[in-house]
Design an enzyme around this catalytic site. Sequence first.
Site, short mmCIF file in Angstrom:
data_model
loop_
_atom_site.label_atom_id
_atom_site.label_comp_id
_atom_site.label_asym_id
_atom_site.label_seq_id
_atom_site.Cartn_x
_atom_site.Cartn_y
_atom_site.Cartn_z
N LYS A 53 -2.22 -13.57 49.16
CA LYS A 53 -0.84 -13.43 48.69
C LYS A 53 -0.18 -14.80 48.60
O LYS A 53 0.52 -15.11 47.63
CB LYS A 53 -0.04 -12.50 49.63
CG LYS A 53 -0.47 -11.04 49.50
CD LYS A 53 0.08 -10.13 50.60
CE LYS A 53 -0.51 -8.73 50.47
NZ LYS A 53 -0.12 -7.79 51.53
N GLN A 97 3.02 -7.84 57.03
CA GLN A 97 1.70 -7.26 56.77
C GLN A 97 1.44 -6.09 57.73
O GLN A 97 1.66 -6.21 58.94
CB GLN A 97 0.63 -8.34 56.93
CG GLN A 97 -0.78 -7.89 56.59
CD GLN A 97 -0.99 -7.58 55.11
OE1 GLN A 97 -0.26 -8.04 54.25
NE2 GLN A 97 -1.99 -6.77 54.81
N ASP A 120 7.86 -4.99 49.15
CA ASP A 120 6.86 -3.93 49.31
C ASP A 120 7.37 -2.59 48.78
O ASP A 120 6.58 -1.67 48.56
CB ASP A 120 6.52 -3.74 50.80
CG ASP A 120 5.21 -4.42 51.20
OD1 ASP A 120 4.31 -4.50 50.35
OD2 ASP A 120 5.11 -4.85 52.36
#
Length: 283
Positions: A53, A97, A120
């Site tokens: 990422k 995460q 997200d």
Amino acid sequence: MATIIDGKQVAADVRARVGKDAAALRERTGHTPGLVTILVGEDPASQVYVRNKIKACEEAGMASFHEPMPATSTQGQVLAMVERYNADDRVDGILVQSPLPRGLDFKQVLDRIDPAKDVDGFHPLNVGRLVANQPGLVACTPAGVMELLDATGVALEGADAVVVGRSDIVGKPVALLLLHRSATVTVCHSRTRDLPGVCRRADVLIAAVGRARMITADMVRPGATVIDVGINRTDEGLAGDVDFGPVSEVAGAITPVPGGVGPMTIAMLLRNTVIAAAARHDR
Ligand code: GUN
């Protein structure tokens, strides 16, 4: 023989566009879109995901921040880290995460993220916006599935779409996105009666269960478009939820694993970061 949907190519196209959009935003506003990744603990798979990422972010000309935290961090320390970046104007997107180490509550962490920085798309406010078909940040993997369907050119309006799997992060949101495109959507799960029969009705079949090769050729209507969201580690290596070889003899178009949905997730994360940056800085 099915057309193989090239997720790497579609993802590269999205990332190139996002890079241009990021540069244009910087020209307009003087602000470089920025993403922070918060990684708690040392799970090796999570470390690889987060590294990818960060790299993708830098390649798109965006600012990247990384906060590794020890596995022994308390819930309060993780929440404080989120608060710090909620207040940091350099950052438009906050990604914590998952999974978090045992004992930490991911849902409570998500609730604390500023919804305007929730790249997200997991915050309840953004989930609610998706349900209500209002503009907001949409979860990356479901958004990537829609991008692949559009790149394939399959008609969604009036199509029979079957989603196998009802998870909060893929099955439910992708079902809503398909519904908003006027597909007739069926969501299947472990209690579904006659799963093969329901799947065989699908013009568009989305497999998001997390069970290797469970969608077999007899479950697929000839010519259907099949999107495989599964990534399962097996003794023979990575496998999707779809039995790729035999299904590709029946389907009209199909995503491979790897190289299908996987590359799309990071591309959509970058896109969400630029969308969040534009919402915060274009006025
Ligand atoms: N872990 C695996 N996939 C994801 C994702 O898309 N977002 C976050 N935050 N964690 C993940």
